[in-house]
Enzyme design. Sequence first.
Site, PDB file in Angstrom:
ATOM      1  N   TYR A 149      33.484  40.669  49.431  1.00 15.36           N
ATOM      2  CA  TYR A 149      33.645  41.883  48.618  1.00 15.36           C
ATOM      3  C   TYR A 149      32.468  42.828  48.799  1.00 15.36           C
ATOM      4  O   TYR A 149      32.646  44.023  49.059  1.00 15.36           O
ATOM      5  CB  TYR A 149      33.790  41.486  47.150  1.00 15.36           C
ATOM      6  CG  TYR A 149      33.913  42.648  46.186  1.00 15.36           C
ATOM      7  CD1 TYR A 149      35.139  43.271  45.980  1.00 15.36           C
ATOM      8  CD2 TYR A 149      32.814  43.109  45.468  1.00 15.36           C
ATOM      9  CE1 TYR A 149      35.260  44.330  45.092  1.00 15.36           C
ATOM     10  CE2 TYR A 149      32.923  44.169  44.581  1.00 15.36           C
ATOM     11  CZ  TYR A 149      34.147  44.774  44.392  1.00 15.36           C
ATOM     12  OH  TYR A 149      34.259  45.816  43.514  1.00 15.36           O
ATOM     13  N   LYS A 153      32.361  46.688  50.379  1.00 17.73           N
ATOM     14  CA  LYS A 153      31.953  47.851  49.596  1.00 17.73           C
ATOM     15  C   LYS A 153      30.757  48.554  50.241  1.00 17.73           C
ATOM     16  O   LYS A 153      30.621  49.786  50.138  1.00 17.73           O
ATOM     17  CB  LYS A 153      31.629  47.430  48.166  1.00 17.73           C
ATOM     18  CG  LYS A 153      32.855  47.033  47.344  1.00 17.73           C
ATOM     19  CD  LYS A 153      33.801  48.203  47.124  1.00 17.73           C
ATOM     20  CE  LYS A 153      34.927  47.886  46.162  1.00 17.73           C
ATOM     21  NZ  LYS A 153      35.812  49.026  45.907  1.00 17.73           N
TER      22      LYS A 153
END
Length: 252
Positions: A149, A153
């Site tokens: 994740y 990002k």
Amino acid sequence: MEVKNSVAIVTGGNRGIGEAFVRELFAAGAAKVYVGARNTESAIHLEREFPDRAVAIALDVTDEDSVARAAEKCNDTSIVINNAGAFNNELLIGAVSTAAARNEMDVNYFGPLMMCRAFAPLLAHNGGGAIMNVLSVGAILPIPNMGGYSPSKFAAHALTTILRAELSEQGTQVGCLIVGSVDTRMAEHVAGKKEKPEDIAKAGIAAVRKNIPEMDTDIFAITMRAAMHRDPGTLEKRMAASIHATDISTGR
């Protein structure tokens, strides 16, 4: 960028921060909001609440054809909110395969990239407009127990800066939100204080109005950015220590 009388599209607009964006855009005077969702049935409640103003659109940001169809239908768009996100709660090494990390990169990086590529010409035709990418503290701070994740990002954070330069000549403003812990389904496993989705959406709309390139939306984001700049070595050690509370074999 004036939000009043604008036409927006919100990816993942059927729940969580995305749904809050839909509601706050209307509160700010938007004329129409396209509610992007993989299953349009999940956005019917917004169409019923805002008849003729909220329009559910079938949209899978990992599918280039789906994005292209959405752009064709939503050709009057002036604001793009790239909100759809994936967090699979797997470690990079501890995960059984790289499937979770690939999915996070598909949704969190390639999704906004495809949306921007599809909608940038429309924004130029409609006067310039704005793109706002909903990111995370994980976009500026490598968080070990967030697996793929955080890298996805980070990539979206770089994407935001690059697209701001690429689209500046056509008058399109490009910004991002650095979001902390929010009371949504994605963060239901997280303990401690969580922000309300509507407060994040309000911050995002303020960032669009004022053309703020990067906004920390809440106290957690502000605190973590400050800690990162004040003592990055200590913060990295704290982050590394937190991973030992995670089962390395499962990433949970």
